[in-house]
Enzyme design. Structure first.
Site, short mmCIF file in Angstrom:
data_model
loop_
_atom_site.label_atom_id
_atom_site.label_comp_id
_atom_site.label_asym_id
_atom_site.label_seq_id
_atom_site.Cartn_x
_atom_site.Cartn_y
_atom_site.Cartn_z
N LYS A 195 -14.80 7.88 -3.23
CA LYS A 195 -16.04 8.19 -2.50
C LYS A 195 -16.62 9.52 -2.99
O LYS A 195 -17.83 9.65 -3.18
CB LYS A 195 -15.75 8.26 -1.00
CG LYS A 195 -15.34 6.94 -0.39
CD LYS A 195 -14.68 7.12 0.96
CE LYS A 195 -13.95 5.85 1.39
NZ LYS A 195 -13.04 6.06 2.52
N LYS A 209 0.87 14.34 1.05
CA LYS A 209 -0.51 14.58 0.62
C LYS A 209 -0.74 16.07 0.34
O LYS A 209 -1.77 16.47 -0.18
CB LYS A 209 -1.49 14.05 1.66
CG LYS A 209 -1.44 12.52 1.77
CD LYS A 209 -2.42 12.00 2.79
CE LYS A 209 -2.30 10.49 2.96
NZ LYS A 209 -2.84 9.74 1.81
N HIS A 256 0.80 -1.23 0.00
CA HIS A 256 0.00 0.00 0.00
C HIS A 256 0.83 1.28 0.00
O HIS A 256 0.29 2.35 0.26
CB HIS A 256 -0.91 0.04 1.23
CG HIS A 256 -2.11 -0.86 1.14
ND1 HIS A 256 -3.27 -0.50 0.50
CD2 HIS A 256 -2.32 -2.11 1.62
CE1 HIS A 256 -4.15 -1.48 0.60
NE2 HIS A 256 -3.60 -2.48 1.26
N LYS A 270 -8.15 13.80 4.76
CA LYS A 270 -7.30 12.60 4.74
C LYS A 270 -6.22 12.79 5.80
O LYS A 270 -6.11 13.86 6.40
CB LYS A 270 -6.67 12.37 3.37
CG LYS A 270 -5.89 13.57 2.82
CD LYS A 270 -5.45 13.31 1.38
CE LYS A 270 -6.62 13.36 0.45
NZ LYS A 270 -6.55 12.40 -0.64
N ARG A 271 -5.45 11.75 6.02
CA ARG A 271 -4.35 11.84 6.98
C ARG A 271 -3.46 13.03 6.66
O ARG A 271 -3.16 13.29 5.49
CB ARG A 271 -3.55 10.53 6.94
CG ARG A 271 -2.36 10.45 7.86
CD ARG A 271 -1.90 9.00 7.96
NE ARG A 271 -1.75 8.38 6.65
CZ ARG A 271 -0.59 8.28 6.00
NH1 ARG A 271 0.52 8.81 6.52
NH2 ARG A 271 -0.53 7.67 4.83
N THR A 300 -8.63 6.24 -1.66
CA THR A 300 -10.02 5.78 -1.78
C THR A 300 -10.99 6.91 -1.52
O THR A 300 -12.14 6.85 -1.97
CB THR A 300 -10.32 4.62 -0.80
OG1 THR A 300 -9.95 5.00 0.53
CG2 THR A 300 -9.56 3.37 -1.20
#
Length: 838
Positions: free
Chosen positions: A686, A580, A385, A574-575, A682
């Site tokens: 969504k 990111k 991952h 998100k984290r 993911t």
């Protein structure tokens, strides 16, 4: 559960006959509104000792018990079917299962939502208020755990015999509070001091997990075989708690088994009698620490040790459990074990399963090494991952030797035999031997390498990610075993993320295309033809407006900041991590603020920006990013000159139940990681399913989203993966600043301390990081492209007819991102399971 406890099942029943059996089972508990109402009142009055006027939490528990009764018969029936068919089974090993709330999902999959709603209404209660009383289960943190939960839902819906194995954490990662803009971690005691209504303790299947001590070797006096005995100095009980995972209206209920750590002796009476009161209970506390908290802070040596304990505890208890089930049915003949069992390792965390299955087969079952290795390598399958080398776990030999001396010996033997194979492929290539060794030059065990060597399948989770694994991170292994590598692009379950969380859209779709999409998401493609239907478009817009109002209410409740519903809802949740690039998002927000202050507001699009996510407790830079977001928000939201033109909020304690409101209410989905860094994502799926439009780089599953919707329905920006690698050799952030007036204005505001006037120097390290030529995330390199893409998004949003078209297309083409498709591919290519009853 053992097979002899269960309701008998005929494996030869046709689908129609099975459905009749299911209906008969459900009739025993009743699915009518009156039955549900009666059972709810029974549990509320007799089990809870409360009445209708009590707090919603007790309503939630009573309703959960009533719904659970409808699941039990199907659960027992499913287990019996798997046992009687003696079918091949898969076991999904994951350190996280972020299942969120269970009541709503279980009602949906059982098909009783409307009846429950009516039953509660008859009593004078609202279902929505009862649902809100459920606390999110703290069994995971981010995308990894949520993916595992979606996978379990799809496995049950597809009738696949898959059992999940995880840990029953008493505390989640942490509850995130924001104080003066800083992240504050508070305990997330999600289990509380009450029972969790969706779990069943199965103490009869308790396993014993061993740690520490030493090994000794001797020869069997009769056979002459070398015997290795592990003399452990600590034993911990793994007590299983089973959670039902129902499929969608198909009568199948799979099992998620969660292990809780308990001491072998709750109380040391001899120590107590000596007056050593602390020592009398210390073993109990030390044992229970293993499953006390999700993700201990592993910046300390104690944290690392606890994390390794957790990982071994999971794989040892789970593998012992599967082996015990095998012996119950087949005795100690393991000739066909690999044909009947497959273990999917969800990332590197369960990699010790390779060594542990070898230990069980060689030490406990007395199989020869070659036979045991043949079985193991035909059972194990590994999902990677991450593309970040630093995220691939490595544990020191010293820590291994202290905690797991026998598994370490097995790893040494695996590595020695593996390196012999490498040397046969590439004779004399000592450098390759060094780089491929499971034990690195710093005396650490490379867990990802152990998983690859011990598995027959290695998959990435998006097309780009899988290719980069083969080309870069695991290239040597790919050259050695190209047949092992494959791709399985992630997905999400539409039952949770559309049918349950977006009831308005579900109702609209039901009127036009029915509800087959709930189990076949490709059916959504039919709505694209409705883009020109005025009534459908009007309904689409009404649903989106309602969802945005729900999200605005949540943001105001959680942060005190009001989002105007007619503004563009621009969301990144998100984290919190540098790769990111929440910082890039924030630079754009500061750019918009700078434009407003300069009077540059021609053709303006009002925008409400929402950011959320947790930073790991030991991640200094991520926590600084949260602080900067909140400081910028404070300035913007309190400036009357800005007004409704721009809003910024950081939603605390981001969680599944919050995302269930956020995803349906989002206009613009921020997926802005540096190209080549995100494995899949993911959240992007969504948002897409619910009609959001993506602004993103060519990273992770963004690549496949862009392929699905086309450039006209996606705001693409940024360097591509090869361009990132090329620019890294001569990256000059200062040149980016000097060439871009807008970026100069943004950096000027940051460097002047405008957002930290009473906290001088607070963000100097963040500023220095993005201005550094060695910035691995190359934030400023993508600034100009990002700003231009954001302007294009603003222009598109002002044309609401165009935006509705884009929104409909995103939902219509999201069919490939269902976990039903993902799991079907896992099954076809890796697991090769037969659906129950077929």
């Amino acid at each position: 559960m053992s097979a002899n406890e269960q309701t008998p099942s005929d494996a030869t029943l046709t689908a129609e006959e099975q459905q009749r059996v299911i209906s008969e089972q459900l009739k025993k508990v009743g699915l009518d509104t009156s039955d549900l109402e009666a059972d709810f009142v029974h549990y509320l009055y007799n089990s809870m000792g409360r009445n209708v006027a009590s707090e919603p939490y007790y309503h939630y528990k009573a309703l959960s018990f009533a719904v659970r009764d409808r699941i039990m018969q199907l659960w027992k029936q499913t287990w019996a079917s798997y046992q009687q068919q003696d079918t091949r089974k898969a076991y999904y090993l994951s350190m996280e299962f972020l299942i969120g709330r269970s009541l709503t999902n279980n009602m949906l999959n059982l098909g009783v939502e409307s009846k429950v709603d009516q039953a509660l209404y008859n009593i004078g209660l609202l279902l929505e208020q009862v649902q809100e009383a459920e606390i999110d289960a703290g069994l995971g943190n981010g995308g990894l755990g949520r993916l595992a939960a979606c996978f379990m839902d799809s496995c049950a819906t597809l009738k696949l015999p898959v059992m999940g194995y995880g840990l029953r954490y008493e505390y989640g990662m942490f509850k995130q509070l924001i104080k003066d803009g800083h992240q504050i971690e508070a305990p997330d005691h999600w289990l509380g001091y009450d029972s969790y209504p969706w779990e069943f303790q199965r103490r009869e299947y308790t396993r014993e997990v061993r740690f520490g001590g030493y090994t000794r070797q001797y020869q069997d006096s009769h056979t002459g075989e070398l015997i290795v005995h592990w003399e452990t100095d600590e034993e911990v009980l793994a007590v299983p708690y089973d959670v039902p995972i129902p499929g969608y209206k198909n009568g199948v209920v799979n099992t998620l088994r969660l292990w809780s750590a308990q001491a072998t002796e709750v109380f040391n009476f001899s120590e107590f009698n000596k007056g050593s009161y602390f020592e009398a209970v210390s073993s109990k506390a030390e044992a229970e620490n293993i499953t006390m908290v999700l993700y201990p802070n592993d910046t300390s040596e104690n944290g690392k040790e606890l994390r390794l304990r957790q990982q071994y505890f999971l794989v040892s208890a789970s593998l012992q459990d599967v082996v015990a089930q095998w012996i119950e049915q087949h005795g100690k003949n393991f000739d066909h074990f690999a044909e009947h069992n497959v273990f999917q390792l969800n990332d590197t965390h369960p990699s010790l399963a390779v060594a542990e299955l070898m230990r069980i087969l060689v030490d406990d079952m007395k199989l020869g090494w070659d036979k045991a290795w043949s079985i193991t390598t035909r059972c194990m399958a590994y999902t990677n991952h991450t593309l970040l080398p630093e995220a691939l776990e490595r544990w020191s030999e010293h820590l291994f030797e202290k905690l797991l001396p026998r598994p370490l010996e097995i790893i040494y033997e695996i590595n020695a035999r593996f390196l012999k194979e490498v040397s046969m492929k590439w004779p004399g290539d000592n450098e390759r031997l060094r780089t491929m060794s499971i034990i690195d030059e710093h005396n650490h065990v490379r867990m990802a390498y152990l998983a690859i060597v011990g598995s027959f399948s290695v998959n990435g989770v998006a097309a780009l990610h899988s290719q980069l694994l083969k080309d870069g991170l695991f290239n040597d292994f790919f050259q050695l075993w190209p047949h092992k590598f494959n791709n399985k692009t992630n997905g999400v379950t539409q039952r949770r993320w559309m049918a349950s969380s977006n009831p308005g859209l579900r109702e609209l779709l039901a009127r036009y295309i029915g509800e087959d999409w709930i189990t076949d998401l490709n059916q959504l493609s039919r709505i694209e033809a409705l883009k020109s239907d005025a009534e459908f478009r009007q309904g689409w817009q009404a649903v989106r407006h309602e969802n945005k109002q729900r999200l605005a209410n949540l943001v105001e409740k959680e942060t005190g900041i009001y989002f105007p519903v007619d503004s563009m809802f621009d969301v990144q949740v998100k984290r919190i991590h540098e790769y990111k690039r929440q910082l890039l998002n924030l630079l754009h927000v500061v750019h918009l603020y700078s434009r407003i202050k300069r009077g540059d507001t021609a053709d303006w699009t009002n925008r409400s920006v929402l950011i959320g996510g947790k930073a790991a407790p030991g991640y200094f830079m991520a926590k600084k990013i949260i602080k900067l977001i909140n400081n910028v928000a404070s300035i913007i939201n309190n400036d009357p000159e800005v007004g409704d033109k721009l809003k910024l909020a950081f939603i605390p304690n981001y969680r599944v139940s919050a995302m269930e409101i956020i995803a349906p209410g989002t206009d613009l989905s921020e997926q802005v990681s540096t190209a080549g860094k995100e494995a899949s994502g993911t959240g992007n799926m969504k948002f897409m399913m619910n009609g959001s439009v993506t602004i993103g780089t060519l990273d992770g599953a963004n690549v496949e989203i862009l392929d699905a919707v086309g450039e006209d329905n996606f705001f693409l920006f940024g360097l591509k993966t090869p361009e990132v690698a090329e620019l890294r050799q001569h990256y000059n952030p200062q040149a980016c600043i000097e060439a871009d007036y807008d970026l100069q204005c943004v950096m000027g505001l940051l460097e002047s301390g405008h957002f930290n006037q009473f906290e001088p120097g607070l963000f100097d390290d963040l500023i220095a990081a993005i201005k550094s030529p060695s910035d691995p995330w190359m934030t400023l390199a993508d600034f100009r492209s990002y700003i231009d893409a954001q302007q294009a998004a603003s222009d598109a949003f002002r044309d609401q007819d165009r935006w509705i078209d884009m929104s409909i297309v995103n939902t219509a083409r999201s069919g490939i991102f269902s976990t039903d498709r993902t799991i079907s591919q896992y099954n076809e290519d890796i697991w090769k399971l037969m659906p129950v009853g077929e």
